[in-house]
Design a protein around this motif. Sequence first.
Motif, PDB file in Angstrom:
ATOM      1  N   PHE A  83       0.821  -1.215   0.000  1.00  0.00           N
ATOM      2  CA  PHE A  83       0.000   0.000   0.000  1.00  0.00           C
ATOM      3  C   PHE A  83       0.856   1.266   0.000  1.00  0.00           C
ATOM      4  CE2 PHE A  83      -3.197  -3.095   0.880  1.00  0.00           C
ATOM      5  CZ  PHE A  83      -4.325  -2.568   0.282  1.00  0.00           C
TER       6      PHE A  83
ATOM      7  N   THR B 298       0.498   3.147  -3.653  1.00  0.00           N
ATOM      8  CA  THR B 298      -0.266   4.407  -3.642  1.00  0.00           C
ATOM      9  C   THR B 298       0.638   5.583  -4.017  1.00  0.00           C
ATOM     10  OG1 THR B 298       0.052   4.661  -1.242  1.00  0.00           O
ATOM     11  CG2 THR B 298      -1.997   3.614  -1.987  1.00  0.00           C
TER      12      THR B 298
ATOM     13  N   THR C  51      -7.188   8.364  -5.503  1.00  0.00           N
ATOM     14  CA  THR C  51      -8.001   7.399  -4.728  1.00  0.00           C
ATOM     15  C   THR C  51      -7.851   6.030  -5.375  1.00  0.00           C
ATOM     16  OG1 THR C  51      -9.694   9.059  -4.226  1.00  0.00           O
ATOM     17  CG2 THR C  51     -10.351   6.771  -3.985  1.00  0.00           C
ATOM     18  N   ILE C  52      -7.667   5.023  -4.535  1.00  0.00           N
ATOM     19  CA  ILE C  52      -7.771   3.646  -5.054  1.00  0.00           C
ATOM     20  C   ILE C  52      -8.848   2.895  -4.279  1.00  0.00           C
ATOM     21  CG2 ILE C  52      -5.376   3.453  -5.858  1.00  0.00           C
ATOM     22  CD1 ILE C  52      -4.952   1.609  -3.275  1.00  0.00           C
TER      23      ILE C  52
ATOM     24  N   CYS D 180      -0.654   4.563   3.337  1.00  0.00           N
ATOM     25  CA  CYS D 180      -1.060   5.077   2.015  1.00  0.00           C
ATOM     26  C   CYS D 180      -0.750   6.560   1.811  1.00  0.00           C
ATOM     27  CB  CYS D 180      -2.554   4.860   1.824  1.00  0.00           C
ATOM     28  SG  CYS D 180      -2.983   3.112   1.723  1.00  0.00           S
TER      29      CYS D 180
ATOM     30  N   TYR E 100      -8.141   5.640   0.211  1.00  0.00           N
ATOM     31  CA  TYR E 100      -8.397   4.284  -0.270  1.00  0.00           C
ATOM     32  C   TYR E 100      -9.688   3.744   0.331  1.00  0.00           C
ATOM     33  CZ  TYR E 100      -6.616   3.177   4.378  1.00  0.00           C
ATOM     34  OH  TYR E 100      -6.447   3.142   5.740  1.00  0.00           O
TER      35      TYR E 100
ATOM     36  N   GLY F 111      -2.996   9.095   3.431  1.00  0.00           N
ATOM     37  CA  GLY F 111      -4.218   8.531   2.846  1.00  0.00           C
ATOM     38  C   GLY F 111      -5.132   7.959   3.914  1.00  0.00           C
TER      39      GLY F 111
END
Length: 477
Positions: free
Chosen positions: A91, A95, A105-106, A133, A137, A464
């Motif tokens: 991650f 990211t 954004t994932i 991140c 996410y 994130g």
Amino acid sequence: MRTLITNGTVVNADGSFRADVLIEDELIAAVGLSGDRSESGQALGALSGALSGEAVDRTIDAAGRWVIPGGIDPHTHMDLPFGGTSSKDDFETGTRAAAFGGTTTILDFAVQTKGEALRPGLETWMAKAEGACAIDYGFHMIMGDVNDATLKEMDQLVEDGVTDFKLFTAYPGVFLSDDGAIFSAMRQTAENGGLILMHAENGVAIDIVANANAAAGLTDPYYHGVSRMPVFEGECVNRVIRFAEAAEVPVYIVHLSSRDALEEVVRGRDRGAMAFAETCPQYLFLSLDDMDNGFEGAKFVCSPPLRPADHQEDLWRGLVRDDLQTVGTDHCPFDFEGQKDLGKDDFRKIPNGLPGVEERMDLVFQGVVNGRMTRERWVEVTSTAAARIFGLAGRKGAIAPGYDADIVVYDPEKKHVLSASTHHMNVDYSCYEGMEVQGHSEIVLSRGRVIVEDGEYRGSKGHGRFLKREVAREYLR
Ligand code: URP
Ligand code: ZN
Ligand code: ZN
């Protein structure tokens, strides 16, 4: 903290205009027409003080650039144990690479271990991502076991912001669910307001062809592609859309790769089915020919596989016409040396998956460069549609007041060459090695903070946040 992005052209899915964008802390505070357009009658009003640069901590001059909502990649697999190894990006690295490519954004996939409940799987993936991140996410939930207990658990996950569930008609013995399991999960999801994601290729039929090819000594990676015939994808896409119609639930086909599958989505949507579909850059740019190169072809082993090149035009057309709504990457990278070579003597043992999270925005942008799609449609398929489908509307996917300040200052002219020697993904090859593309992210902001600038990473691990998503009932039904 106030940041002003000035002189740029804001490109949203529903239109483009010259405008300044004011960011206050994590949110977009205001979008106002640029000074040179104020005579059009839309006065800047209360914004004028801020927009003229007063009381602003930083001004970003976006002259000649486009100001677009950060990309949303609805399909990634960071740190996924699969095929006897684990996808190479975790991650943190994944990211960060996404950020370099203009994705802010994932949506990744948490996996239920067979025989266990859903929740421990989700917690495992939450722990992998927490504090790691660079960008925001969320999670989809992969369901391996459908039973009374896990069906009930689905409702709670939806409440907790994990609003969709991926099931498989592929990978017998690993992820495959039978018709009963799929239909039961659909009926439950029809009640709880969520969404069913389907990996739709007929894994049972595929294995018969794959095993016959291997037994005949056809063990090169190319036969991975040949064995997973397009008709097996078309058959399953039809079946799962029909089930979804019976269950009255929306269904989203992940990583759609072929004309055969697309035709079934079009037929379903024409009947009024709540059917949505995603394709991936690899199916728009690469083909079965790329796999026909001895063991080098292993670099391109993914499922569904790459298709004969003539499928690409249909997929581009599907994207432009909204038969396909999104482009995700299915980013699932394995090193060529040390991972893909697990299948050196047998294509069935090659870990399935490709890298791509960093390249998605620029690759799809080539559709704008060559006149296939408008810049607004590009923003829609790489960001806005995913926000709508996956319960992030009003927060992500547009440059508008009140939205998260996930913003990319995009240079539509900048040319660069895709290569493993310059990319930021933690994998030893690029599927697009040596390909020149036009268009590149210059400055990337995640919730108001500059995380990429001057080709350098300026973000931080743990910035994130987990996105608790809403059910997207109004959009999907
Ligand atoms: O080959 C692929 N697509 N690997 C990732 C797992 C999946 O099915 O999405
Ligand atoms: Zn899949
Ligand atoms: Zn996937």
